[in-house]
Design a protein around this motif. Structure first.
Motif, PDB file in Angstrom:
ATOM      1  N   UNK A   1       5.060   7.804  10.267  1.00 29.42           N
ATOM      2  CA  UNK A   1       5.011   8.722  11.407  1.00 29.42           C
ATOM      3  C   UNK A   1       4.654   8.043  12.729  1.00 29.42           C
ATOM      4  N   UNK A   2       4.625   6.710  12.714  1.00 27.67           N
ATOM      5  CA  UNK A   2       4.348   6.002  13.967  1.00 27.67           C
ATOM      6  C   UNK A   2       5.650   5.398  14.474  1.00 27.67           C
ATOM      7  N   UNK A   3       5.977   5.669  15.733  1.00 24.70           N
ATOM      8  CA  UNK A   3       7.146   5.049  16.353  1.00 24.70           C
ATOM      9  C   UNK A   3       6.667   3.877  17.210  1.00 24.70           C
ATOM     10  N   UNK A   4       7.242   2.715  16.979  1.00 22.19           N
ATOM     11  CA  UNK A   4       6.829   1.524  17.719  1.00 22.19           C
ATOM     12  C   UNK A   4       7.957   1.097  18.651  1.00 22.19           C
ATOM     13  N   UNK A   5       7.682   1.079  19.957  1.00 19.07           N
ATOM     14  CA  UNK A   5       8.644   0.533  20.920  1.00 19.07           C
ATOM     15  C   UNK A   5       8.154  -0.843  21.355  1.00 19.07           C
TER      16      UNK A   5
ATOM     17  N   UNK B   1       0.835  -1.194   0.000  1.00 25.38           N
ATOM     18  CA  UNK B   1       0.000   0.000   0.000  1.00 25.38           C
ATOM     19  C   UNK B   1       0.872   1.248   0.000  1.00 25.38           C
ATOM     20  N   UNK B   2       0.259   2.381  -0.300  1.00 18.65           N
ATOM     21  CA  UNK B   2       0.979   3.649  -0.230  1.00 18.65           C
ATOM     22  C   UNK B   2       1.137   4.028   1.233  1.00 18.65           C
ATOM     23  N   UNK B   3       2.229   4.696   1.595  1.00 18.56           N
ATOM     24  CA  UNK B   3       2.436   5.077   2.992  1.00 18.56           C
ATOM     25  C   UNK B   3       1.332   5.984   3.505  1.00 18.56           C
ATOM     26  N   UNK B   4       0.940   5.766   4.749  1.00 18.37           N
ATOM     27  CA  UNK B   4      -0.094   6.569   5.379  1.00 18.37           C
ATOM     28  C   UNK B   4       0.579   7.536   6.355  1.00 18.37           C
ATOM     29  N   UNK B   5       0.561   8.812   6.019  1.00 14.74           N
ATOM     30  CA  UNK B   5       1.237   9.788   6.866  1.00 14.74           C
ATOM     31  C   UNK B   5       0.271  10.511   7.795  1.00 14.74           C
ATOM     32  N   UNK B   6      -1.020  10.162   7.708  1.00 20.63           N
ATOM     33  CA  UNK B   6      -2.012  10.860   8.528  1.00 20.63           C
ATOM     34  C   UNK B   6      -1.920  10.474   9.998  1.00 20.63           C
ATOM     35  N   UNK B   7      -1.583   9.212  10.209  1.00 21.50           N
ATOM     36  CA  UNK B   7      -1.571   8.738  11.588  1.00 21.50           C
ATOM     37  C   UNK B   7      -0.158   8.867  12.140  1.00 21.50           C
ATOM     38  N   UNK B   8      -0.058   9.463  13.329  1.00 20.58           N
ATOM     39  CA  UNK B   8       1.260   9.583  13.941  1.00 20.58           C
ATOM     40  C   UNK B   8       1.146   9.307  15.428  1.00 20.58           C
ATOM     41  N   UNK B   9       2.279   9.099  16.047  1.00 22.39           N
ATOM     42  CA  UNK B   9       2.295   8.846  17.480  1.00 22.39           C
ATOM     43  C   UNK B   9       3.341   7.811  17.840  1.00 22.39           C
TER      44      UNK B   9
ATOM     45  N   UNK C   1      -2.787   5.109  16.181  1.00 25.21           N
ATOM     46  CA  UNK C   1      -1.529   4.431  15.872  1.00 25.21           C
ATOM     47  C   UNK C   1      -1.575   2.991  16.375  1.00 25.21           C
ATOM     48  N   UNK C   2      -2.126   2.809  17.578  1.00 21.02           N
ATOM     49  CA  UNK C   2      -2.212   1.467  18.141  1.00 21.02           C
ATOM     50  C   UNK C   2      -3.073   0.571  17.256  1.00 21.02           C
ATOM     51  N   UNK C   3      -4.194   1.105  16.805  1.00 20.48           N
ATOM     52  CA  UNK C   3      -5.082   0.318  15.949  1.00 20.48           C
ATOM     53  C   UNK C   3      -4.399  -0.027  14.629  1.00 20.48           C
ATOM     54  N   UNK C   4      -3.688   0.955  14.064  1.00 16.53           N
ATOM     55  CA  UNK C   4      -2.993   0.704  12.805  1.00 16.53           C
ATOM     56  C   UNK C   4      -1.988  -0.434  12.962  1.00 16.53           C
ATOM     57  N   UNK C   5      -1.277  -0.442  14.080  1.00 15.19           N
ATOM     58  CA  UNK C   5      -0.300  -1.501  14.320  1.00 15.19           C
ATOM     59  C   UNK C   5      -0.983  -2.858  14.466  1.00 15.19           C
ATOM     60  N   UNK C   6      -2.073  -2.895  15.233  1.00 16.62           N
ATOM     61  CA  UNK C   6      -2.781  -4.164  15.454  1.00 16.62           C
ATOM     62  C   UNK C   6      -3.324  -4.725  14.147  1.00 16.62           C
ATOM     63  N   UNK C   7      -3.907  -3.843  13.349  1.00 15.52           N
ATOM     64  CA  UNK C   7      -4.493  -4.302  12.086  1.00 15.52           C
ATOM     65  C   UNK C   7      -3.398  -4.820  11.147  1.00 15.52           C
ATOM     66  N   UNK C   8      -2.248  -4.133  11.153  1.00 12.38           N
ATOM     67  CA  UNK C   8      -1.149  -4.587  10.291  1.00 12.38           C
ATOM     68  C   UNK C   8      -0.631  -5.950  10.743  1.00 12.38           C
ATOM     69  N   UNK C   9      -0.384  -6.095  12.064  1.00 13.74           N
ATOM     70  CA  UNK C   9       0.240  -7.315  12.576  1.00 13.74           C
ATOM     71  C   UNK C   9      -0.669  -8.529  12.412  1.00 13.74           C
ATOM     72  N   UNK C  10      -1.985  -8.332  12.435  1.00 21.61           N
ATOM     73  CA  UNK C  10      -2.884  -9.479  12.357  1.00 21.61           C
ATOM     74  C   UNK C  10      -3.507  -9.611  10.963  1.00 21.61           C
ATOM     75  N   UNK C  11      -2.960  -8.868   9.999  1.00 18.04           N
ATOM     76  CA  UNK C  11      -3.545  -8.914   8.650  1.00 18.04           C
ATOM     77  C   UNK C  11      -3.016 -10.110   7.857  1.00 18.04           C
TER      78      UNK C  11
END
Lengths: 284, 549
Positions: B160-164, B122-130, B424-434
């Protein structure tokens, strides 16, 4: 004074005796038994996961660097940096606080100095698990969760009593005559500590600092409970390879080897002082 | 569970052991090649024991140490300088030269590998950050996820999302997450969680509902996720976690041993048949008839044992929360399980959990092993099971009164209700379980070994996966679909959960009860006594928890 000089004579005369071969053999046997787990850990780090669990354990095998590759796949440096900062800073604080305290107890004791000493060690009576919940709440309110400051404060508090106890016994062994002579010459407490006491007790200082570093370096419980998110230390890096699904012994051994290396190196550098500091009669 | 702590303690004692090594004498260190050199140079440097005290050195020492009080390293380095000949330093440098490239040189290897990751679809999503903090259990699938995140796969999509990421073993991460969530400290935004906790925590308002967002995302295809999995993650019609990978239970056996003994394993065996096979194949010096978990812990021993109780028609509690472990069916199941281990199991079964049984099986010591389907991925991997992967047979989890024990587990991602970066949290969850994530990790690893399976049906339609898992994929798929943890027993029960009882008190109860059974396995108590005490413990829990009237 009389007791310590008698002890000194006894020690000197004993060291002059040559140990019998039987003792040497026994010392070697005990040393090898004590060393074997460490050797096995290092060897296991170079085995494949399957070789690591094979029975009987294989001592001759084709070494692999695969585990180190996997371990280093995760950036080790932040963990290492956190441990280093926590261990060294807390040890520096411990020494700064413990030296005056030990000096006071050893050389300028008050009437209740034994109670004071007991109070210090009593702060370690409570098991860490017993204080973790209040500590967690306090840390949360103070915004110290996941910070290196939080760990440094804890490790300083954790090692301070032991350091005071150790340093006190080392300071006690400094011959009183020298200190009395300095006092006659008009030395104040500051010069007494910095120019007489500390230089004479260097092995003791090194041993104390080293123990404080080790305790802080190896500490797991507080680190995992209060700092795992944000400032994870080396022990937390270690356990991450323990999985409930699949083999992990070889990877764990590889990461453990890496974790003990800094301590081993520091120990090597300070070896001479340590052996003197940790054996009896460090000052003599 | 206790075993994990044991291992951790062992690690720490090894570290301390090294310390005492330094403390001892040079004789101790001479086992190590480097130490040997050091020890020799130490000896060469000193002129006998009297060299320890040297007045002129000490005088010299005065000036230097004064300014360096408390500074350990300076003192330490200074002390090496005092060793007359620098042979020990040479040895030390040599050791460092050996070690440092090992530390850093090797690290360069896998980073090259990381570039092989599939480019983002997909194209990068720059709207979500955190910035989000994610806590994960240290299982291979999560470690793979971490490597993929570190390789930049997630940031290609969300720059724009930093994941620790915090990765810890099961016990430690459970404790850390529970501590964080129950005190509402808000350190974690996203964490891995089992179906045991999800409905309980959702009820407390500790988790954010994510089902609506997942269903609204057409790329996510929520209907591809197994319904049996999502059923355990639902509370009050809301979905509170997204499955990452899942498992049911199955039976592993050695085809060569069965052929030699002239036995044939049915595709769907019964527990009676399994007991007969175990008796026929058991030869204690060589192969144990049956391997099962005996290690105390609600998630260890009680997982398989509870599914046997379910299959035999037993249950933990009746509808009035009266303990039923001593009922005819439950007691028969518990006795069957313990006696199977006593008669045909490995010695010391009370210490064997998943990993120990996996080890025994790989060593060729188990004729049969009943455990989680995730073991299939590990046992079928020639790298992890080099000697017996060709002789590996698979069958459905054995049946009795019920066709299945209703084992169902999944590791899921959930979002803390108080997350400060929910998008950002939702974006990460959706990506990891996709579904895309599965393809990414397969490309990254160039294999299916660490890919999350058992959560999405489409993985089982993938020709590449079918080829890799042809022997067991169907059994896993059907076992997951057939498991019904919401109605796990023959007789009605007031609780849900296949291999556990979904009440908060079960972790403690399960640990206590499994210790009673472990004592019975090694013969410290009789099976009848263990069942009686277990039943008392269960009743006590039900009364104290105000479940029982």
């Amino acid at each position: 004074m009389a007791t310590s000089s008698r002890r000194r004579t006894r020690l000197t005369s004993r060291t002059k005796d040559r140990a019998s071969p039987a003792w040497a053999v026994m010392a070697w046997a005990v040393a090898l038994i004590a060393f074997f787990p460490v050797l096995n850990m290092v060897l296991t780090g170079f085995k494949t996961e399957v070789t690591a669990v094979s029975l009987p354990p294989q001592l001759i095998f084709w070494p692999t660097l695969e585990n180190y590759r996997e371990v280093l796949n995760i950036n080790f440096l932040p963990f290492f940096r956190n441990s280093l900062i926590a261990a060294l800073t807390s040890t520096a604080l411990v020494m700064v606080l413990a030296i005056p305290a030990a000096y006071g107890i050893a050389l300028r004791p008050t009437k209740q100095w034994k109670d004071v000493l007991f109070f210090f060690i009593s702060t370690r009576f409570l098991p860490p698990a017993g204080v973790i919940v209040p500590l967690f709440i306090i840390y949360r309110e103070a915004q110290l969760l996941g910070t290196i400051h939080g760990l440094i404060i804890l490790y300083t508090a954790m090692n301070l009593p032991i350091a005071i106890w150790m340093l006190r016994s080392f300071f006690e062994e400094v011959p009183r005559e020298i200190i009395d002579a300095a006092r006659v010459d008009g030395t104040g407490p500051w010069r007494e500590i910095t120019q007489i006491l500390l230089p004479m007790a260097v092995p003791g200082l090194v041993a104390t600092a080293f123990i404080s570093i080790i305790f802080a370096w190896n500490e797991f419980f507080f680190a995992v409970s209060l700092a795992a998110i944000g400032t994870a230390t080396v022990p937390i890096f270690l356990v991450r390879f323990v999985t409930s699904e699949g083999f992990f012994w070889a990877k764990l051994a590889a990461s453990s080897t890496m974790a003990v290396l800094p301590i081993v190196i520091v120990g090597w550098i300070a070896q001479r002082q340590l052996v003197r500091g940790l054996s009896m009669g460090a000052i003599k | 569970m206790n075993e994990r702590t044991g291992k951790r303690n062992r690690v720490r004692s090894v570290a301390l052991g090294t310390f005492s090594l330094n403390r001892g004498a040079s004789a101790l260190s001479s086992g190590w090649a480097c130490a040997k050199v050091m020890a020799r140079s130490e000896k060469g440097g000193k002129n006998g024991p009297e060299a320890v005290v040297r007045p002129e050195r000490r005088g010299h020492q005065f000036d230097n140490t004064v300014s360096n009080t408390g500074s350990v390293l300076v003192v330490a380095i200074y002390s090496t300088r005092r060793v007359p000949m620098s042979r020990s330093s040479v040895a030390l440098i040599a050791c460092l030269v050996m070690v440092v490239p090992m530390l850093f040189g090797i690290a360069a290897g896998p980073r090259v590998h990381a570039q092989d990751a599939t480019p983002a679809a997909m194209a990068p999503n720059t709207d979500i950050s955190g910035t989000i903090d994610v806590g994960m259990v240290a299982n291979p699938q999560m470690v793979a996820l971490q490597e993929l995140v570190n390789a930049g796969a997630f940031n290609e999509l969300y720059p724009n999302i930093t994941v620790n990421l915090t990765v810890l073993p099961e016990n430690e991460i459970r404790q850390t997450i529970t501590q964080d969530v129950t005190t509402q400290s808000g350190q974690f935004d996203v964490f891995t969680i089992g179906p045991f906790e999800v409905p309980l925590w959702a009820e407390q308002d500790w988790l954010a509902e994510v089902g609506a967002d997942a269903a609204a995302d057409p790329n996510y295809a929520l209907d591809d996720v197994f319904e049996s999995m999502t059923a355990g993650l639902t509370y009050d019609d809301g979905l509170y976690a997204l499955p990452f990978y899942g498992e049911s239970a199955m039976l592993f056996y050695r085809t060569d041993l069965f052929a030699d003994a002239g036995l044939e394993m049915p595709e769907r065996p019964t527990w009676d048949q399994v007991a007969e096979f175990a008796a026929a194949l058991h030869s204690p010096d060589d192969v144990y008839g049956m391997c099962l978990r005996g290690l105390p812990g609600w998630g260890e021993q009680l997982a398989p044992l509870t599914t046997v109780i379910n299959a035999f028609g037993g249950r933990w509690f009746d509808e009035n929360w009266v303990a039923q472990l001593d009922s005819e069916e439950s007691a028969a199941a518990i006795r069957f399980y313990i006696e199977l281990l006593q008669n045909y199991g490995p010695p010391g079964s009370d210490q064997n959990g998943f990993t120990e049984n996996q080890t025994l099986f790989v060593q060729g010591r188990c004729a049969m092993w009943y455990d989680a389907t995730s073991a299939a991925e590990l046992l079928s991997d020639p790298a992890l099971n080099p000697d017996f992967n060709e002789q590996l047979g698979y069958a459905y989890g054995p049946s009795a009164e019920l066709p299945t024990g209703n084992w169902l587990w999944s590791w899921n991602f959930a979002m803390a209700a108080n997350s400060d970066a929910p998008d950002a949290a939702l974006a990460f969850m959706l990506w990891a379980t996709s579904r895309d994530y599965v393809d990414q990790i397969v490309a990254f690893d160039d294999g299916w070994g660490r890919a999350p399976t058992g959560a999405r049906a489409s993985v089982y339609d993938d020709p590449a996966y079918q080829e890799r898992a042809s022997d067991f994929a169907t059994i896993v798929l059907n076992s997951i679909n057939e498991a019904n943890p919401n109605q796990p027993t023959v007789d009605p029960v007031p609780y849900t959960g296949g291999q556990f009882v979904r009440i908060p008190e079960f972790q403690q109860l399960g640990d206590d009860v499994s210790r009673e059974f472990a004592a019975a396995i090694v013969g410290q108590t009789s099976v009848d006594d263990a069942i009686a005490s277990a039943n008392d413990l269960a009743n006590q829990t039900a009364i104290e928890g105000l479940y029982q009237e």
